[in-house]
Motif scaffolding. Structure first.
Motif, mmCIF file in Angstrom:
data_model
loop_
_atom_site.group_PDB
_atom_site.id
_atom_site.type_symbol
_atom_site.label_atom_id
_atom_site.label_comp_id
_atom_site.label_asym_id
_atom_site.label_seq_id
_atom_site.Cartn_x
_atom_site.Cartn_y
_atom_site.Cartn_z
ATOM 1 N N GLY A 103 0.981 3.429 -3.112
ATOM 2 C CA GLY A 103 -0.135 4.283 -3.498
ATOM 3 C C GLY A 103 -0.518 4.092 -4.959
ATOM 4 N N SER A 104 -0.712 5.210 -5.647
ATOM 5 C CA SER A 104 -1.186 5.134 -7.032
ATOM 6 C C SER A 104 -0.082 4.743 -8.015
ATOM 7 C CB SER A 104 -1.805 6.471 -7.437
ATOM 8 O OG SER A 104 -0.869 7.498 -7.212
ATOM 9 N N CYS A 145 -1.483 -4.528 -9.009
ATOM 10 C CA CYS A 145 -0.446 -4.321 -7.998
ATOM 11 C C CYS A 145 0.394 -5.588 -7.921
ATOM 12 C CB CYS A 145 -1.095 -4.012 -6.640
ATOM 13 S SG CYS A 145 0.093 -3.557 -5.369
ATOM 14 N N THR A 174 -4.032 5.875 -0.258
ATOM 15 C CA THR A 174 -5.486 5.971 -0.331
ATOM 16 C C THR A 174 -6.222 5.834 0.999
ATOM 17 O OG1 THR A 174 -5.490 3.663 -0.952
ATOM 18 C CG2 THR A 174 -5.664 5.254 -2.743
ATOM 19 N N ARG A 233 2.998 9.188 -4.044
ATOM 20 C CA ARG A 233 1.735 9.813 -4.410
ATOM 21 C C ARG A 233 0.552 8.863 -4.204
ATOM 22 N NH1 ARG A 233 6.016 11.125 -6.298
ATOM 23 N NH2 ARG A 233 6.303 8.972 -6.879
ATOM 24 N N GLY A 234 -0.554 9.439 -3.850
ATOM 25 C CA GLY A 234 -1.811 8.697 -3.902
ATOM 26 C C GLY A 234 -1.995 7.626 -2.844
ATOM 27 N N THR A 255 0.826 -1.198 0.000
ATOM 28 C CA THR A 255 0.000 0.000 0.000
ATOM 29 C C THR A 255 0.873 1.266 0.000
ATOM 30 O OG1 THR A 255 -1.958 0.975 1.019
ATOM 31 C CG2 THR A 255 -0.279 0.230 2.521
ATOM 32 N N VAL A 307 -6.769 -0.011 -6.749
ATOM 33 C CA VAL A 307 -5.951 0.134 -7.951
ATOM 34 C C VAL A 307 -6.239 -1.066 -8.857
ATOM 35 C CG1 VAL A 307 -4.114 1.501 -6.891
ATOM 36 C CG2 VAL A 307 -3.973 -1.000 -6.836
ATOM 37 N N TRP A 309 -11.259 -2.938 -15.587
ATOM 38 C CA TRP A 309 -9.840 -2.606 -15.477
ATOM 39 C C TRP A 309 -9.118 -3.066 -16.755
ATOM 40 C CZ3 TRP A 309 -8.674 0.535 -11.597
ATOM 41 C CH2 TRP A 309 -9.380 0.466 -10.394
ATOM 42 N N ASN A 347 -0.789 1.845 -10.267
ATOM 43 C CA ASN A 347 -1.620 1.967 -11.465
ATOM 44 C C ASN A 347 -0.838 2.022 -12.772
ATOM 45 O OD1 ASN A 347 -4.230 1.733 -10.625
ATOM 46 N ND2 ASN A 347 -4.338 3.856 -9.907
#
Ligand code: WQD
Length: 387
Positions: free
Chosen positions: A160-161, A355, A199, A196-197, A157, A352, A275, A164
């Motif tokens: 983050g983003s 991952c 969540t 970044r990101g 985790t 997301v 997705w 993606n």
């Protein structure tokens, strides 16, 4: 058996009766480590202790190995009792001036944290207090007792983003200080700190703890700290005696599927079928909990021997191989020989699409690799719940 383990040395495992902790304690005992568990039973059961003892004794009988010592202290790691416990494990001053150890505890593995993403959104202060506040006090206490080997339960985790982008995540994708590294084309690159990101508050606690550990190690390089970034831990011990037994209603995919298979829940809601993946459902790197437990033993060995590449080092623990939610449903249906009724829903907030771990660093620096397949994960899970 690990010949390097001394009779009077112990590994402290905080949260050692939980899902990942219990499997790790068993693997440590199998490797000959003496283990002291601290667990407050807030999200675990004391029967797990007897089961670990049983499985360790069975292993040692079969291999002729010495049965290491295993002790349980039921307490909150944030209570003052932890200091009294550490006091009991203090070494007497030795005649050997080069022996600077002040504790018989040669390493700590810290599992005790709250782990529900949704709960962390509703109760952020509880999450920051337990996962970060209690954690800072723990590190201060360990420092006071001269204990500087630490293995931390982190999570994918923290990326983050970044996940993606759809390419395997490398440890350099989330760092806390500037690092230089060589990219796939051989070019030397510098990476800035930050990510970044993130969540959820849960995700932020994991990132913050890593940042604290990185700062601590930078201030005093005698620390030896590994942060293990778990991808998606699933599966159970092959004996059917250890598994995932949360006191809370589950929100993760495997425990929800087992609830559907056993009739406790009528249908599985599949979140997101649009997705950019082979079948439209999300991709995760599902890692068998026994592989994950072995990863902790490898990390602990490197930590206790002071052999990490830097005083703080992060490692991805995944398989390097992604599977879709639909593939998980298929393999669980096969393992259970039952049909899982499915309802297609929209994407879950904060999710997301993909991952997956790049596992190069753990492979080369910890000499560890996952061995079990998605099928092993599905079969061992069904074996555990259907007993
Ligand atoms: C996997 C996929 C869901 C339930 C989370 C945390 C992470 C870590 C592990 C730990 C997603 C889909 C799920 C369901 C579904 N935390 N799904 N129906 O989100 O990858 O990771 O747990 O302690 O920090 O973020 O795992 O198992 O919840 O979901 O379709 O009923 O399964 O949408 O795509 P996730 P998960």
């Amino acid at each position: 058996p690990n010949a390097a383990v001394e009779d009077a040395s112990y590994i402290l495992v905080i949260g050692g009766l939980g899902y990942i902790g219990s499997h790790t304690v068993l693997e440590l005992l199998k490797e000959g480590y003496n283990v002291v568990i601290v667990d407050d039973l807030s999200n675990s059961f004391s029967t797990v202790f007897d089961r670990i003892n049983f499985l360790a004794a069975e292993h040692c009988q079969a291999t002729g190995q010495r049965l290491p010592s295993l002790k349980l202290h039921c307490m909150d790691y944030q209570s003052p009792s932890l200091r009294s416990l550490l006091w009991r494990y203090r070494t007497r001053p030795t005649a050997n001036p080069s022996d600077s150890r002040r504790s018989m505890i040669h390493g700590v593995i810290h599992f005790a944290a709250f782990k529900s993403v949704s709960e962390s959104i509703d109760r952020p202060l509880d999450y920051y207090q337990n996962n970060v506040g209690g954690f800072i006090d723990l590190l201060s206490t360990l420092k006071e007792f001269g204990i500087n080997g630490f293995v931390f339960s982190s999570s994918a985790t923290v990326y983050g983003s970044m996940a993606n982008r759809g390419i395997p995540l490398r440890e350099e994708d989330c760092v806390h200080h500037t690092e230089t590294y060589t990219d796939a084309s051989g070019a030397e690159r510098r990476t800035e700190n930050g990510v970044r990101g993130l969540t959820s508050p849960y995700g932020r606690t994991k990132w913050m703890c890593e940042a604290i550990l990185a700062d601590l190690a930078a201030s005093d390089p005698s620390w030896s700290i590994a942060a293990l970034r778990y991808f998606n831990p699933v599966g159970c011990h092959a004996s059917g005696l250890l598994g995932e037994d949360s006191r809370q209603t589950p929100t993760n995919l495997f425990p929800i599927i087992t609830r559907v298979l056993t009739g406790a829940k009528p249908t599985l809601d599949v979140f997101g079928t649009d997705w950019a993946t082979s079948d439209g459902t999300a991709v995760r790197d599902f890692i068998h909990v026994v592989d994950l437990a072995r990863g902790h033993v490898s990390a602990l060995a490197a930590v206790a021997a002071g052999k990490l590449a830097s005083p703080f080092r992060a490692f991805n623990l995944g398989t390097g191989q992604g599977h879709t939610v639909q593939e998980v449903v298929n393999s669980m249906q096969q393992a259970a020989e039952r049909t899982i009724p499915v309802r297609h829903e929209g994407r879950r907030a904060g999710d997301v699409g993909s991952c997956v771990a790049d596992v190069q660093r753990a492979t080369s620096e910890l000499e560890w690799q996952a061995q079990k397949s998605l099928r092993d994960c599905a079969e061992s899970t069904w074996n555990y719940v259907s007993r």
